[in-house]
Design a protein around this motif. Structure first.
Motif, mmCIF file in Angstrom:
data_model
loop_
_atom_site.group_PDB
_atom_site.id
_atom_site.type_symbol
_atom_site.label_atom_id
_atom_site.label_comp_id
_atom_site.label_asym_id
_atom_site.label_seq_id
_atom_site.Cartn_x
_atom_site.Cartn_y
_atom_site.Cartn_z
ATOM 1 N N HIS A 2 -53.720 63.140 29.079
ATOM 2 C CA HIS A 2 -53.609 64.562 28.747
ATOM 3 C C HIS A 2 -53.261 64.880 27.151
ATOM 4 O O HIS A 2 -52.408 64.202 26.549
ATOM 5 C CB HIS A 2 -52.403 65.302 29.524
ATOM 6 C CG HIS A 2 -52.772 65.447 31.247
ATOM 7 N ND1 HIS A 2 -53.769 66.196 31.774
ATOM 8 C CD2 HIS A 2 -52.302 64.379 31.970
ATOM 9 C CE1 HIS A 2 -53.700 65.767 32.877
ATOM 10 N NE2 HIS A 2 -52.703 64.672 33.249
ATOM 11 N N HIS A 54 -62.967 67.234 38.175
ATOM 12 C CA HIS A 54 -63.112 65.774 38.435
ATOM 13 C C HIS A 54 -62.177 65.113 39.519
ATOM 14 O O HIS A 54 -61.444 65.931 40.304
ATOM 15 C CB HIS A 54 -62.279 65.094 37.025
ATOM 16 C CG HIS A 54 -60.816 65.246 37.122
ATOM 17 N ND1 HIS A 54 -60.359 66.633 36.643
ATOM 18 C CD2 HIS A 54 -59.670 64.566 37.145
ATOM 19 C CE1 HIS A 54 -58.997 66.413 36.822
ATOM 20 N NE2 HIS A 54 -58.539 65.267 36.841
ATOM 21 N N ASP A 84 -58.488 68.829 32.800
ATOM 22 C CA ASP A 84 -57.468 67.598 32.348
ATOM 23 C C ASP A 84 -58.375 66.898 31.241
ATOM 24 O O ASP A 84 -59.339 66.335 31.201
ATOM 25 C CB ASP A 84 -57.369 66.730 33.665
ATOM 26 C CG ASP A 84 -56.512 67.114 34.636
ATOM 27 O OD1 ASP A 84 -55.761 68.277 34.398
ATOM 28 O OD2 ASP A 84 -56.106 66.177 35.542
ATOM 29 N N HIS A 90 -50.557 73.221 33.819
ATOM 30 C CA HIS A 90 -50.787 71.599 34.496
ATOM 31 C C HIS A 90 -49.636 70.940 33.700
ATOM 32 O O HIS A 90 -49.639 70.107 33.027
ATOM 33 C CB HIS A 90 -51.862 70.865 33.946
ATOM 34 C CG HIS A 90 -52.174 69.774 34.637
ATOM 35 N ND1 HIS A 90 -51.642 68.677 34.365
ATOM 36 C CD2 HIS A 90 -53.279 69.514 35.447
ATOM 37 C CE1 HIS A 90 -52.108 67.842 35.497
ATOM 38 N NE2 HIS A 90 -53.440 68.230 35.929
ATOM 39 N N ASP A 95 -54.805 65.931 42.589
ATOM 40 C CA ASP A 95 -54.414 67.081 42.302
ATOM 41 C C ASP A 95 -55.361 67.896 41.879
ATOM 42 O O ASP A 95 -55.300 69.424 42.092
ATOM 43 C CB ASP A 95 -53.383 67.173 41.268
ATOM 44 C CG ASP A 95 -54.055 66.462 40.023
ATOM 45 O OD1 ASP A 95 -54.659 65.537 40.032
ATOM 46 O OD2 ASP A 95 -53.437 67.250 38.702
ATOM 47 N N HIS A 96 -56.663 67.924 42.067
ATOM 48 C CA HIS A 96 -57.850 68.569 41.824
ATOM 49 C C HIS A 96 -58.797 68.557 42.992
ATOM 50 O O HIS A 96 -59.581 69.678 43.253
ATOM 51 C CB HIS A 96 -58.826 68.055 40.740
ATOM 52 C CG HIS A 96 -57.893 68.539 39.370
ATOM 53 N ND1 HIS A 96 -57.737 69.429 38.675
ATOM 54 C CD2 HIS A 96 -56.790 67.201 38.816
ATOM 55 C CE1 HIS A 96 -56.773 69.259 37.488
ATOM 56 N NE2 HIS A 96 -56.322 67.937 37.817
HETATM 57 ZN ZN LIG Z 1 -54.603 66.812 37.045
#
Ligand SMILES: [Zn+2]
Ligand SMILES: O=c1ccn([C@@H]2O[C@@H]3COP(=O)(O)O[C@H]3[C@H]2O)c(=O)[nH]1
Ligand SMILES: [Zn+2]
Length: 251
Positions: free
Chosen positions: A195, A59, A162, A216, A63-64
């Motif tokens: 999350h 996604h 996530d 994570h 951070d991805h």
């Molecule tokens: Zn993340």
């Protein structure tokens, strides 16, 4: 199948890198997400971008995907080839228009396809990513109206991209799909708004928990060691044989 997390940290973690992974199968490497810290984390593991067979994206959060600009520039101007980008078909346009275009667009490099060999993935199909490794995209809920996908590898290994706590999904994966190993994002402190949080995951029955490996997480993860029920923290920069993590495996 071997998996090494480049990082196991939350988006705001500083003691841990971004939650990105390398999956190795039959000598090829798949990068799963490429966050801000991925270029350095890869380097620290002794890899460069040219060692990767492909990258797979869950996604559009930094951070991805925050390391994709460097990935694209290095592959174009240092190595002179287009790397394979596996991404949900619904994210192909947004990742360019809403994220990468600002940094990458220049004369004669006007589209995502000028940098990547784009392989759109449809939902509901099993896609071969490289020899011996296939994936099925599982849409999961993360941010309202923001597409997000978890990954089911080779029919038995679920890797969350996530997601909020979704006990019915997890129970169904194990009951109906015979999923053996679940890597799950875990916010250590409640509430779990975008999350799953640890107190929620701890409500799962033991037969689910024993298949769950937590990732994570935030910087205070050491305070939670021994407080995760039958679930286990995955550590960054350690290689795990996924088959050995199955209940009854040799982990
Ligand atoms: Zn993340
Ligand atoms: O509606 C929102 C949107 C975002 N966030 C935070 O920003 C982070 C972005 O990366 P992430 O998806 O790993 O985690 C997210 C959360 O930590 C939030 O708390 N509520
Ligand atoms: Zn996210």
């Amino acid at each position: 199948m071997k998996i090494t997390m480049l990082g196991t940290g939350s988006a705001f973690a500083k003691a841990f890198n971004n939650n990105n992974a390398i999956i190795e199968k039959e000598g090829r490497l798949l990068l799963v997400d490429c966050g801000i810290t991925a270029p350095k984390a890869l380097h620290e593991l002794g890899y460069g971008f040219n060692d990767l067979h492909a990258v797979l994206i869950t996604h559009i959060h930094a951070d991805h995907i925050g390391g994709l600009e460097e990935f694209a520039f290095q592959m174009k101007f240092v190595y002179g080839r287009k790397p394979i980008l596996y991404i949900a078909d619904t994210l192909v346009q947004p990742i360019w228009e809403h994220s990468l275009r600002g940094g990458l667009q220049q004369d004669e490099a006007e589209t995502l396809h000028d940098f990547f060999d784009v392989r759109p993935l449809s939902i509901g199909a099993r896609h071969e990513l490289m020899p011996g490794l296939n994936v099925e995209l599982v849409p999961t809920r993360h941010i309202p109206n923001k597409p997000n996908f978890s990954m089911l590898f080779n029919g038995f290994f679920f890797y969350s991209g996530d997601t909020v706590f979704d006990p019915d999904l997890l129970a169904g994966l194990v009951r109906d799909r015979n999923v053996k190993v679940i890597f799950h994002d875990c916010q250590l402190h409640p509430p779990g708004v975008v999350h799953a949080c640890l107190p929620q995951l701890l409500t799962l029955p033991a037969e689910l928990q024993e298949r769950i490996y937590l990732m994570h997480y935030g910087d205070d993860q050491p305070n939670f060691i021994g407080r995760t029920g039958a679930m286990t923290f995955i550590e960054q920069q350690i290689a795990y044989e996924v088959e050995q993590l199955t209940p009854g495996g040799n982990s």
